[in-house]
Design a protein around this motif. Sequence first.
Motif, PDB file in Angstrom:
ATOM      1  N   MET A   1       0.847  -1.168   0.000  1.00 36.75           N
ATOM      2  CA  MET A   1       0.000   0.000   0.000  1.00 36.75           C
ATOM      3  C   MET A   1       0.897   1.236   0.000  1.00 36.75           C
ATOM      4  SD  MET A   1      -2.975   1.004   2.753  1.00 36.75           S
ATOM      5  CE  MET A   1      -4.185  -0.068   2.004  1.00 36.75           C
ATOM      6  N   THR A   2       0.514   2.237  -0.773  1.00 35.24           N
ATOM      7  CA  THR A   2       1.287   3.477  -0.805  1.00 35.24           C
ATOM      8  C   THR A   2       0.760   4.446   0.246  1.00 35.24           C
ATOM      9  OG1 THR A   2      -0.172   4.551  -2.403  1.00 35.24           O
ATOM     10  CG2 THR A   2       1.657   3.229  -3.304  1.00 35.24           C
ATOM     11  N   ARG A   3       1.527   5.479   0.487  1.00 30.83           N
ATOM     12  CA  ARG A   3       1.083   6.515   1.439  1.00 30.83           C
ATOM     13  C   ARG A   3      -0.196   7.168   0.940  1.00 30.83           C
ATOM     14  NH1 ARG A   3       6.460   6.119   1.282  1.00 30.83           N
ATOM     15  NH2 ARG A   3       7.705   6.361   3.160  1.00 30.83           N
ATOM     16  N   LYS A   4      -0.296   7.372  -0.369  1.00 31.29           N
ATOM     17  CA  LYS A   4      -1.495   7.987  -0.949  1.00 31.29           C
ATOM     18  C   LYS A   4      -2.718   7.106  -0.717  1.00 31.29           C
ATOM     19  CE  LYS A   4      -3.422   9.961  -5.105  1.00 31.29           C
ATOM     20  NZ  LYS A   4      -3.247  10.386  -6.469  1.00 31.29           N
ATOM     21  N   GLN A   5      -2.574   5.805  -0.954  1.00 28.05           N
ATOM     22  CA  GLN A   5      -3.685   4.884  -0.721  1.00 28.05           C
ATOM     23  C   GLN A   5      -4.087   4.868   0.750  1.00 28.05           C
ATOM     24  OE1 GLN A   5      -1.663   1.467  -2.342  1.00 28.05           O
ATOM     25  NE2 GLN A   5      -2.997   1.420  -4.148  1.00 28.05           N
ATOM     26  N   LEU A   6      -3.103   4.874   1.612  1.00 29.76           N
ATOM     27  CA  LEU A   6      -3.380   4.868   3.048  1.00 29.76           C
ATOM     28  C   LEU A   6      -4.095   6.150   3.466  1.00 29.76           C
ATOM     29  CD1 LEU A   6      -3.125   3.264   5.628  1.00 29.76           C
ATOM     30  CD2 LEU A   6      -0.813   4.157   5.901  1.00 29.76           C
ATOM     31  N   ALA A  10      -7.875   6.682   5.059  1.00 24.59           N
ATOM     32  CA  ALA A  10      -8.079   7.447   6.291  1.00 24.59           C
ATOM     33  C   ALA A  10      -8.984   8.646   6.071  1.00 24.59           C
ATOM     34  CB  ALA A  10      -6.735   7.910   6.845  1.00 24.59           C
ATOM     35  N   GLY A  11      -9.235   8.990   4.801  1.00 27.84           N
ATOM     36  CA  GLY A  11     -10.083  10.140   4.497  1.00 27.84           C
ATOM     37  C   GLY A  11      -9.369  11.464   4.699  1.00 27.84           C
ATOM     38  N   VAL A  12      -8.049  11.455   4.542  1.00 27.18           N
ATOM     39  CA  VAL A  12      -7.259  12.674   4.709  1.00 27.18           C
ATOM     40  C   VAL A  12      -6.324  12.841   3.511  1.00 27.18           C
ATOM     41  CG1 VAL A  12      -7.328  12.519   7.233  1.00 27.18           C
ATOM     42  CG2 VAL A  12      -5.414  11.494   5.999  1.00 27.18           C
ATOM     43  N   THR A  13      -5.665  13.979   3.446  1.00 29.44           N
ATOM     44  CA  THR A  13      -4.680  14.206   2.395  1.00 29.44           C
ATOM     45  C   THR A  13      -3.363  13.538   2.782  1.00 29.44           C
ATOM     46  OG1 THR A  13      -3.810  16.235   3.372  1.00 29.44           O
ATOM     47  CG2 THR A  13      -5.711  16.460   1.866  1.00 29.44           C
ATOM     48  N   THR A  14      -2.492  13.406   1.808  1.00 28.95           N
ATOM     49  CA  THR A  14      -1.176  12.837   2.108  1.00 28.95           C
ATOM     50  C   THR A  14      -0.403  13.761   3.040  1.00 28.95           C
ATOM     51  OG1 THR A  14      -0.325  13.766   0.037  1.00 28.95           O
ATOM     52  CG2 THR A  14      -0.987  11.448   0.013  1.00 28.95           C
ATOM     53  N   GLN A  15      -0.625  15.058   2.932  1.00 24.49           N
ATOM     54  CA  GLN A  15       0.050  16.010   3.832  1.00 24.49           C
ATOM     55  C   GLN A  15      -0.380  15.793   5.279  1.00 24.49           C
ATOM     56  OE1 GLN A  15       2.775  16.948   2.017  1.00 24.49           O
ATOM     57  NE2 GLN A  15       2.594  18.709   3.350  1.00 24.49           N
ATOM     58  N   THR A  16      -1.664  15.565   5.494  1.00 24.62           N
ATOM     59  CA  THR A  16      -2.156  15.305   6.843  1.00 24.62           C
ATOM     60  C   THR A  16      -1.579  14.004   7.380  1.00 24.62           C
ATOM     61  OG1 THR A  16      -4.189  16.551   6.469  1.00 24.62           O
ATOM     62  CG2 THR A  16      -4.229  14.918   8.249  1.00 24.62           C
ATOM     63  N   LEU A  17      -1.556  12.976   6.546  1.00 22.45           N
ATOM     64  CA  LEU A  17      -0.965  11.701   6.973  1.00 22.45           C
ATOM     65  C   LEU A  17       0.500  11.899   7.349  1.00 22.45           C
ATOM     66  CD1 LEU A  17      -1.333   8.636   7.342  1.00 22.45           C
ATOM     67  CD2 LEU A  17      -0.556   8.383   4.973  1.00 22.45           C
ATOM     68  N   LYS A  18       1.195  12.684   6.561  1.00 23.79           N
ATOM     69  CA  LYS A  18       2.613  12.969   6.846  1.00 23.79           C
ATOM     70  C   LYS A  18       2.758  13.658   8.203  1.00 23.79           C
ATOM     71  CE  LYS A  18       6.623  15.256   4.822  1.00 23.79           C
ATOM     72  NZ  LYS A  18       7.122  16.043   3.693  1.00 23.79           N
ATOM     73  N   LYS A  19       1.881  14.604   8.502  1.00 17.57           N
ATOM     74  CA  LYS A  19       1.924  15.291   9.804  1.00 17.57           C
ATOM     75  C   LYS A  19       1.649  14.315  10.945  1.00 17.57           C
ATOM     76  CE  LYS A  19       0.588  19.810   8.064  1.00 17.57           C
ATOM     77  NZ  LYS A  19      -0.467  20.846   8.018  1.00 17.57           N
ATOM     78  N   TRP A  20       0.693  13.430  10.746  1.00 15.29           N
ATOM     79  CA  TRP A  20       0.384  12.439  11.768  1.00 15.29           C
ATOM     80  C   TRP A  20       1.590  11.545  12.037  1.00 15.29           C
ATOM     81  CZ3 TRP A  20      -4.929   9.977  10.021  1.00 15.29           C
ATOM     82  CH2 TRP A  20      -5.942  10.937  10.173  1.00 15.29           C
ATOM     83  N   GLY A  36      11.065   8.559   1.284  1.00 15.79           N
ATOM     84  CA  GLY A  36      10.566   8.954  -0.032  1.00 15.79           C
ATOM     85  C   GLY A  36       9.309   8.200  -0.410  1.00 15.79           C
ATOM     86  N   LYS A  37       9.157   8.009  -1.702  1.00 21.98           N
ATOM     87  CA  LYS A  37       7.946   7.373  -2.214  1.00 21.98           C
ATOM     88  C   LYS A  37       8.117   5.873  -2.290  1.00 21.98           C
ATOM     89  CE  LYS A  37       6.674  11.419  -4.835  1.00 21.98           C
ATOM     90  NZ  LYS A  37       6.316  11.983  -6.111  1.00 21.98           N
ATOM     91  N   GLY A  38       7.014   5.205  -2.550  1.00 19.65           N
ATOM     92  CA  GLY A  38       7.050   3.765  -2.700  1.00 19.65           C
ATOM     93  C   GLY A  38       6.069   3.084  -1.774  1.00 19.65           C
ATOM     94  N   ALA A  39       5.902   1.812  -2.011  1.00 20.48           N
ATOM     95  CA  ALA A  39       4.967   1.027  -1.209  1.00 20.48           C
ATOM     96  C   ALA A  39       5.492   0.837   0.209  1.00 20.48           C
ATOM     97  CB  ALA A  39       4.736  -0.325  -1.864  1.00 20.48           C
ATOM     98  N   LEU A  40       4.552   0.833   1.136  1.00 22.16           N
ATOM     99  CA  LEU A  40       4.887   0.602   2.539  1.00 22.16           C
ATOM    100  C   LEU A  40       4.785  -0.891   2.838  1.00 22.16           C
ATOM    101  CD1 LEU A  40       2.744   3.473   4.088  1.00 22.16           C
ATOM    102  CD2 LEU A  40       5.217   3.485   3.718  1.00 22.16           C
TER     103      LEU A  40
END
Length: 56
Positions: A1-6, A10-20, A36-40
């Motif tokens: 799963m990528t950060r974007k998918q995650l 979660a119903g948030v932006t990737t920026q919000t996930l990054k802050k969390w 960086g980018k890529g699957a988690l």
Amino acid sequence: MTRKQLAEHAGVTTQTLKKWMGPHLDYLHSIGMPTGKGALPPNVVKYIVDTFDIDK
């Protein structure tokens, strides 16, 4: 799963996930989160989902 998918699950932006994730970065990197980018890896996704109570 990528950060974007995650973030979408979660119903948030990737920026919000990054802050969390900010305060948890040292631990996340220690369990295998790539920089960086890529699957988690599944164990990283599980930690994030459990920590932030995200429904997958």
